[in-house]
Enzyme design. Structure first.
Site, PDB file in Angstrom:
ATOM      1  N   ASP A 193      -1.360  -0.768   5.962  1.00 33.90           N
ATOM      2  CA  ASP A 193      -1.561  -0.114   7.398  1.00 33.90           C
ATOM      3  C   ASP A 193      -3.051   0.207   7.813  1.00 33.90           C
ATOM      4  O   ASP A 193      -3.197   0.438   9.219  1.00 33.90           O
ATOM      5  CB  ASP A 193      -0.652   1.139   7.853  1.00 33.90           C
ATOM      6  CG  ASP A 193      -1.217   2.290   6.922  1.00 33.90           C
ATOM      7  OD1 ASP A 193      -1.751   2.172   5.998  1.00 33.90           O
ATOM      8  OD2 ASP A 193      -1.253   3.285   7.921  1.00 33.90           O
ATOM      9  N   ASP A 209      -7.090  -1.879   4.387  1.00 31.16           N
ATOM     10  CA  ASP A 209      -6.201  -2.979   3.780  1.00 31.16           C
ATOM     11  C   ASP A 209      -6.640  -4.443   4.460  1.00 31.16           C
ATOM     12  O   ASP A 209      -5.817  -5.205   4.007  1.00 31.16           O
ATOM     13  CB  ASP A 209      -4.892  -2.442   4.075  1.00 31.16           C
ATOM     14  CG  ASP A 209      -4.277  -1.423   3.320  1.00 31.16           C
ATOM     15  OD1 ASP A 209      -4.487  -1.233   2.043  1.00 31.16           O
ATOM     16  OD2 ASP A 209      -3.547  -0.598   4.016  1.00 31.16           O
ATOM     17  N   ASP A 243       0.946  -1.363   0.092  1.00 27.55           N
ATOM     18  CA  ASP A 243      -0.037  -0.179  -0.137  1.00 27.55           C
ATOM     19  C   ASP A 243       0.948   1.297  -0.055  1.00 27.55           C
ATOM     20  O   ASP A 243       2.186   1.199   0.443  1.00 27.55           O
ATOM     21  CB  ASP A 243      -0.777  -0.143   1.397  1.00 27.55           C
ATOM     22  CG  ASP A 243      -1.696   1.202   1.467  1.00 27.55           C
ATOM     23  OD1 ASP A 243      -2.387   1.583   0.379  1.00 27.55           O
ATOM     24  OD2 ASP A 243      -1.662   1.685   2.536  1.00 27.55           O
TER      25      ASP A 243
END
Length: 626
Positions: free
Chosen positions: A502, A506, A310
């Site tokens: 995080d 996600d 990410d």
């Protein structure tokens, strides 16, 4: 002496076996040696019978073990009159269990330290009184006293002017962390040399340390694939050992040869080495600020081929700063920012805190909403007085304000769009800094065999492409919803695939990846719960460290297994020719066990980490000089 007595009580069967051996020596010296064979043989057969009962129970549960070798060796040595060897095999069997217990405790040292340090009491300040309460009774808003060198019981905010905390058990960082009034304080950190006050911001169950304890409790439960593989070696190893012993008996015509071979058929490299290595690897990971939820995760990390990241909060710091306000529809910049910050009070997105902080710095008052609704990953809608404010991604805002238009952004910037009462009201621009060690992390992963990298983000394509270009990542997917991320990871061909993220958004993709790694330093609970591993410190380089530990652990586990097997087989072949007496063989077998366990304990990795830290510092020094 106290420690010796403690060990004697813990491993009482080993103590009893040694006592039987000492008794035999005393009787032999006293001229009553005729009783020794009966005592040694009788005791050995009782232990063999007890082990046989356990073996049958395991077989009924569908688990084939190597106890049959030890049981057969005991019976064989008794039948051929090698009663000293029989007692030594019993010592090997009981001592092996004791060695396994000791090795597991040594390997789990860091994991156990986390569990045993869990705080139980908190000192709550009630007016002028100080009341000791159980941590489960602490509620957000409670003022707590933390005495010198005490463990912080729950997550909180520092109320005292300043303090220093040891966060090594949480993050692996040995240097004390200096904090000032208003800074967040994590449960599980150790206060410095002065008593301080904190204001609780979470209950015990929702605090960082208790979440870590829960993760650690899960970590020791699963069984790594390579450990199950070691279990499957039991059948061929048993067949080979019994076959070699039978051939030696047949070729020599001496039944003693059968016993001499079997006393060297050591099960410890298979039964103990692999589990000890994986527990050691998990303990090493915990020492380096990574909680791995099982040995199987280490095995997957060791074989990983692709790493997917990410962007916000992972490759970047996740703390965007407001850089521009572009109002429309007759609004001023401060008015637009005030509306956005008021609406963002009800959002969990990382940008929300940035907007609220920027508004506070400008001295803008925030309005309380009559109602607010957040559309995960898209934006938030709030009723502020007589205005309906929509804040979020362009597509989300454009649904409410069709005349909305995209604003120009510079590389590395991202835009938040705003609609007020169905009209486009402008945009706010923010910029997030790339982590300084992000490029080095990707390079280290490539060295470890993770050659393919990819970035998935919900941010705009221009922002994502800019960050990817700085890092050398060629595969990028922007404007992703959680479902898009899951589909992208599922489509990756080079597996196993690691996903590092995080945020709450996600969580689905972390669960879908072969190994999901959550950056949990800021309390991303949903992400942490769905991940296979959690990084406790805000440092993306621990991703590469986790892969390194996984590779080292699997390598050491397999080395330990094969070292034990090769040495055992070599000694059994020699014993088949009658070169090694049964008593000497039993002693050699203990040496082989010890070698296998010591080899497996290398996975704890203290020396490995120290050597690599020295090498890394030397490399940095050379780069600085250059």
């Amino acid at each position: 002496m106290a420690r010796i007595l403690h060990l004697a009580r813990r491993y009482w069967v080993v103590t009893l076996t040694l006592a039987i051996g000492v008794l035999g020596i005393v009787l032999a010296l006293a001229g009553a040696g005729a009783a020794v064979p009966w005592i040694f043989s009788g005791y050995a057969l009782v232990v063999a019978a007890w082990e046989a009962v356990g073996m049958v129970r395991d077989l009924l549960r569908g688990h084939w073990g190597l106890d049959i070798l030890a049981i057969t060796a005991i019976v064989a040595t008794v039948l051929v009159g090698e009663y000293v060897a029989a007692l030594l095999v019993v010592l090997m069997l009981t001592g092996g269990a004791a060695l396994e217990d000791y090795a597991n405790r040594r390997a789990k040292r860091e994991l156990d330290a986390l569990l045993t340090r869990s705080p139980q009491l908190a000192h709550r300040i009630d007016g002028d009184d100080l009341v000791d309460v159980h941590v489960d009774r602490v509620r957000p808003g409670d003022r707590l006293l933390v005495r010198p060198s005490e463990i912080v019981p729950v997550d909180g905010e520092l109320h005292s002017a300043e303090a220093a905390f040891d966060e090594s058990s949480l993050t692996g960082e040995s240097v004390p962390v200096e904090k000032k009034r208003g800074d967040a304080v994590l449960s599980g950190s150790v206060n410095g040399q002065a008593a301080i006050e904190i204001v609780a911001t979470a209950t015990a169950g929702d605090s960082q340390y208790q979440q870590i304890v829960s993760l650690v409790a899960q970590a020791a439960e699963s069984k790594a694939p390579v450990v199950r593989l070691a279990d499957r070696y039991a059948v061929p190893f048993t067949v080979f050992s019994l076959g070699l012993a039978g051939v030696a008996w047949w070729a020599s015509g001496d039944p003693v040869r059968f016993a001499e071979v079997l006393v060297l058929a050591t099960p410890c490299p298979l039964l103990i080495a692999a589990p000890v290595a994986f527990i050691g690897g998990m303990s090493r990971a915990a020492r380096n600020g990574v909680i791995v939820k099982g040995g199987g995760v280490l095995e997957l990390l060791a074989r990983a081929k692709t790493a997917v990241f990410d962007k916000t909060g992972t490759l970047t710091h996740g703390e965007p700063k407001l850089v521009a306000v572009r109002p429309e529809a007759g609004l001023s910049g401060d008015e637009l920012l005030g509306l956005v910050a008021s609406a963002e009070q009800y959002s969990s997105h990382v940008l929300a805190a940035s907007m609220i902080e920027a508004a506070k710095q400008r001295g803008l008052a925030l309005t309380e909403a009559e109602w607010a609704r957040e559309a995960a990953t898209n934006g938030v809608t709030a009723r502020l007085g007589d205005r309906e404010v929509v804040v979020g991604k362009f597509a989300f805002v454009a649904e409410r304000a069709p005349e909305a238009r995209r604003t120009e952004i510079a590389p590395g910037e991202l835009a938040v769009y705003v609609a007020v009462d169905g009209r486009y009201a402008g945009a706010l621009l923010a910029s997030d800094r790339l982590r300084s060690n992000a490029r080095a992390t990707l390079a280290r992963l490539d060295e470890l065999g993770v050659h393919d990298t990819m970035m998935l983000t919900g941010d705009a394509k221009a922002t994502a492409d800019h960050i990817a270009a700085e890092l050398g990542i060629t595969r990028v997917r922007a404007d992703c919803l959680p479902g898009d991320k899951v589909r992208e990871v599922a489509a990756v061909a080079a597996r196993p695939v690691i996903m590092v993220g995080d945020g709450v958004n996600d969580a689905p993709v972390l669960a879908a990846a072969d190994v999901g790694i959550a950056m949990g330093a800021k309390g991303a609970t949903a992400a942490s719960e769905s991940a296979s591993a959690v990084i406790l410190v805000d440092d993306v380089s621990r991703t590469a460290k986790a892969v390194e530990i996984g590779r080292d652990t699997v390598r050491i586990a397999l080395q330990s297994i094969w070292i034990g097997i090769v040495v055992s087989v070599g000694l059994m072949v020699v014993a088949a020719f009658g070169v090694i007496p049964a008593t000497i063989g039993a002693l050699l077998q203990e040496v082989v066990d010890l070698i296998a366990i010591l080899a497996a304990l290398r996975a704890v990795g203290g020396r490995l980490d120290a050597k690599r830290e020295v090498a890394a510092e030397a490399s940095e020094s050379r780069l600085t000089v250059a």
